[in-house]
Design a protein around this motif. Structure first.
Motif, short mmCIF file in Angstrom:
data_model
loop_
_atom_site.label_atom_id
_atom_site.label_comp_id
_atom_site.label_asym_id
_atom_site.label_seq_id
_atom_site.Cartn_x
_atom_site.Cartn_y
_atom_site.Cartn_z
N THR A 40 0.61 -1.28 0.02
CA THR A 40 0.02 0.12 -0.01
C THR A 40 0.84 1.27 -0.11
O THR A 40 0.30 2.34 -0.19
CB THR A 40 -0.83 0.12 1.28
N VAL A 41 2.21 1.30 -0.03
CA VAL A 41 3.12 2.57 -0.04
C VAL A 41 2.79 3.19 -1.22
O VAL A 41 2.97 2.69 -2.49
CB VAL A 41 4.61 1.83 0.45
N GLY A 42 2.53 4.37 -1.17
CA GLY A 42 2.29 5.45 -2.27
C GLY A 42 0.86 5.33 -2.89
O GLY A 42 0.72 6.12 -3.64
N TRP A 43 0.15 4.61 -1.99
CA TRP A 43 -1.21 4.54 -2.62
C TRP A 43 -2.29 5.19 -1.59
O TRP A 43 -2.18 5.00 -0.36
CB TRP A 43 -1.71 3.20 -2.75
N ALA A 44 -3.10 5.91 -2.45
CA ALA A 44 -4.27 6.36 -1.47
C ALA A 44 -5.57 5.45 -2.07
O ALA A 44 -5.77 5.27 -3.12
CB ALA A 44 -4.74 7.95 -2.07
N ILE A 45 -6.19 4.96 -1.28
CA ILE A 45 -7.64 4.07 -1.41
C ILE A 45 -8.70 4.70 -0.83
O ILE A 45 -8.64 5.32 0.25
CB ILE A 45 -7.18 2.71 -0.60
N GLU A 46 -9.60 4.59 -1.93
CA GLU A 46 -11.08 5.49 -1.34
C GLU A 46 -12.12 4.37 -1.91
O GLU A 46 -12.36 3.81 -3.09
CB GLU A 46 -11.05 6.70 -2.45
N LYS A 47 -12.79 3.87 -1.10
CA LYS A 47 -13.93 2.75 -1.33
C LYS A 47 -15.07 4.08 -1.42
O LYS A 47 -15.69 4.45 -0.51
CB LYS A 47 -14.41 2.03 0.07
N LEU A 48 -15.75 3.81 -2.71
CA LEU A 48 -16.66 4.69 -3.17
C LEU A 48 -18.03 4.17 -2.86
O LEU A 48 -19.10 4.94 -2.64
CB LEU A 48 -16.52 5.01 -4.70
N ALA A 49 -18.12 2.79 -2.96
CA ALA A 49 -19.60 2.27 -2.62
C ALA A 49 -19.15 0.85 -2.31
O ALA A 49 -18.04 0.32 -2.68
CB ALA A 49 -20.61 2.42 -3.70
N ASP A 50 -20.00 0.08 -2.21
CA ASP A 50 -19.72 -1.49 -2.02
C ASP A 50 -19.63 -1.92 -3.29
O ASP A 50 -20.23 -1.69 -4.27
CB ASP A 50 -21.23 -2.38 -1.64
N GLY A 51 -18.34 -2.64 -3.61
CA GLY A 51 -17.96 -3.23 -4.95
C GLY A 51 -17.39 -2.32 -5.76
O GLY A 51 -17.09 -2.48 -7.07
N LEU A 52 -17.04 -0.98 -5.41
CA LEU A 52 -16.40 0.11 -6.08
C LEU A 52 -15.36 0.68 -5.31
O LEU A 52 -15.45 1.40 -4.41
CB LEU A 52 -17.19 0.78 -6.52
N VAL A 53 -13.98 0.51 -5.67
CA VAL A 53 -12.81 1.09 -4.94
C VAL A 53 -11.88 1.80 -6.06
O VAL A 53 -11.51 1.37 -7.10
CB VAL A 53 -11.99 0.05 -4.16
N LYS A 54 -11.35 3.00 -5.68
CA LYS A 54 -10.62 3.63 -6.40
C LYS A 54 -9.25 3.85 -5.97
O LYS A 54 -9.04 4.02 -4.61
CB LYS A 54 -10.90 5.21 -6.78
N TYR A 55 -8.14 3.34 -6.58
CA TYR A 55 -6.61 3.49 -6.04
C TYR A 55 -5.96 4.40 -6.64
O TYR A 55 -6.22 4.60 -7.90
CB TYR A 55 -6.12 2.01 -6.08
N HIS A 56 -5.24 4.96 -6.11
CA HIS A 56 -4.53 6.30 -6.54
C HIS A 56 -3.05 6.42 -6.28
O HIS A 56 -2.46 6.51 -5.12
CB HIS A 56 -4.94 7.65 -6.38
N TYR A 57 -1.98 6.00 -7.20
CA TYR A 57 -0.63 6.11 -6.92
C TYR A 57 0.06 7.16 -7.39
O TYR A 57 -0.13 7.47 -8.63
CB TYR A 57 0.03 4.74 -7.46
N THR A 58 0.96 7.86 -6.66
CA THR A 58 1.58 9.07 -7.03
C THR A 58 2.85 9.28 -6.40
O THR A 58 2.93 8.79 -5.32
CB THR A 58 0.74 10.38 -6.86
N GLY A 59 3.77 9.48 -7.37
CA GLY A 59 5.22 9.70 -6.82
C GLY A 59 6.13 8.60 -7.47
O GLY A 59 5.88 8.30 -8.39
N TYR A 60 7.44 8.56 -6.73
CA TYR A 60 8.43 7.82 -7.47
C TYR A 60 8.20 6.55 -7.41
O TYR A 60 7.74 5.62 -6.21
CB TYR A 60 9.66 8.08 -6.78
#
Length: 320
Positions: A40-60
């Motif tokens: 999970t290092v470098g990742w932001a995790i957002e559960k938007l709803a049941d069964g729908l998750v957004k993962y965002h990686y930014t950086g080196y």
């Protein structure tokens, strides 16, 4: 071992597809948003709803040894459904989703070049089928420089709750009994095998000196990337990698394959149309027009650089 599907009668073909890259819904286990990620290092995790998750990686990113900006949406298709949208004339992704009031996420689709053969006739490099209707089939000759662009296909059939990623050909795609399918290339992961690491072959000359559409250059250098993947736990993943900027370099097919294997360990993954076409839209987003990544066509690092695209994969709320 790669399974190259040739033409077969429909029932035999369906049985082969189900044995080499498909998922029937209801087979996956319920998992938490963090369980899909191996690191999970470098990742932001957002559960938007049941069964729908957004993962965002930014950086080196140590795999590509460069800065990266990557957005991934994980979808449980027991709770959502898909539309394969064929858009003519071409339009932006944020405009395409307006045709789908129940849309919650969307990503650009596959290659859609219409080229000319030696006789001057129009030929297509890719396959696209939606709601049981073939909109584009592969007519490009094997010796054409764009022939490599339909190595695999992603298919989805709501009637049988089946989806999958398979190797194939014009004949096998046309024989598929599934309602929706689109081709892509290269295959990145097949049956847990990271085949995308070796798609682009090393050359004795710089890759940038090759023709732009040469597969070794096209997939051997860094670009924005779009891909779809299926996890071992049965989730569909929509992947958008930004590029062509100091803030985010983009990836080669080899780097994207290694990136996905390291963080998500998908069982199957297929590269779609990238570059200026790479666009990811989400309903639950504060970004302009819902575009969460940084498309490149305006050559600025913002959310306004969408390219007009021919097709898209749209995630919809499931109707009762």
């Amino acid at each position: 071992m790669h399974i190259q599907i040739k033409w077969l009668p429909v029932m035999v073909l369906a049985g082969l597809i189900l044995s080499c890259g498909s998922k029937q819904r209801g087979q996956h286990q319920e998992i938490s948003a963090t369980d899909l990620l191996q690191d999970t290092v470098g990742w932001a995790i957002e559960k938007l709803a049941d069964g729908l998750v957004k993962y965002h990686y930014t950086g080196y990113d140590s795999i590509s040894a460069a800065n990266q900006n990557v957005n991934v949406v994980a979808v449980d298709l027991d709770l959502y459904r898909l539309a394969f949208d064929d858009q003519r004339p071409s339009d932006s992704l944020s405009s395409i989703v307006k045709r789908h009031p129940d849309a919650v996420a969307a990503i650009n689709g596959t290659y859609y070049e219409i080229a000319r053969n030696e006789a001057g006739d129009s030929v297509a490099s890719s396959f696209f089928k939606t709601d049981g209707v073939i909109k584009s089939t592969v007519t490009i000759p094997e010796d054409h420089q764009l022939y490599w662009k339909h190595e695999g296909a992603f298919f989805y059939d709501p009637a049988t709750d089946t989806l999958g990623i398979v190797y194939g050909s014009k004949e096998s795609y046309e024989a598929m009994p599934f309602a929706n399918a689109l081709s892509g290339s290269p295959m990145l992961v097949y049956a847990d095998n990271p085949v995308g690491e070796t798609f682009a072959k090393p050359r004795e000359i710089p890759l940038d000196s090759l023709d732009y559409e040469d597969p070794d250059r096209h997939q051997g250098v860094r670009h924005p990337r779009t891909a779809v993947a299926l996890t071992n736990s049965g989730y569909l993943m929509l992947i958008a990698v930004d590029g062509r900027r100091p803030e985010t370099a983009g990836m080669s097919a080899k780097e994207l394959t290694r990136f996905l294997v390291r963080y998500f360990d998908p069982q199957y993954a297929l590269n779609l149309d990238g570059g200026g076409s790479t666009t990811l839209w989400m309903k639950q987003s504060d970004a302009p027009n819902g575009v969460v990544n940084y498309p490149t066509d305006n050559k600025q690092y913002n959310h306004y650089g969408q390219r007009k695209i021919r097709n898209a994969i749209v995630v919809l709320e499931k109707t009762q």
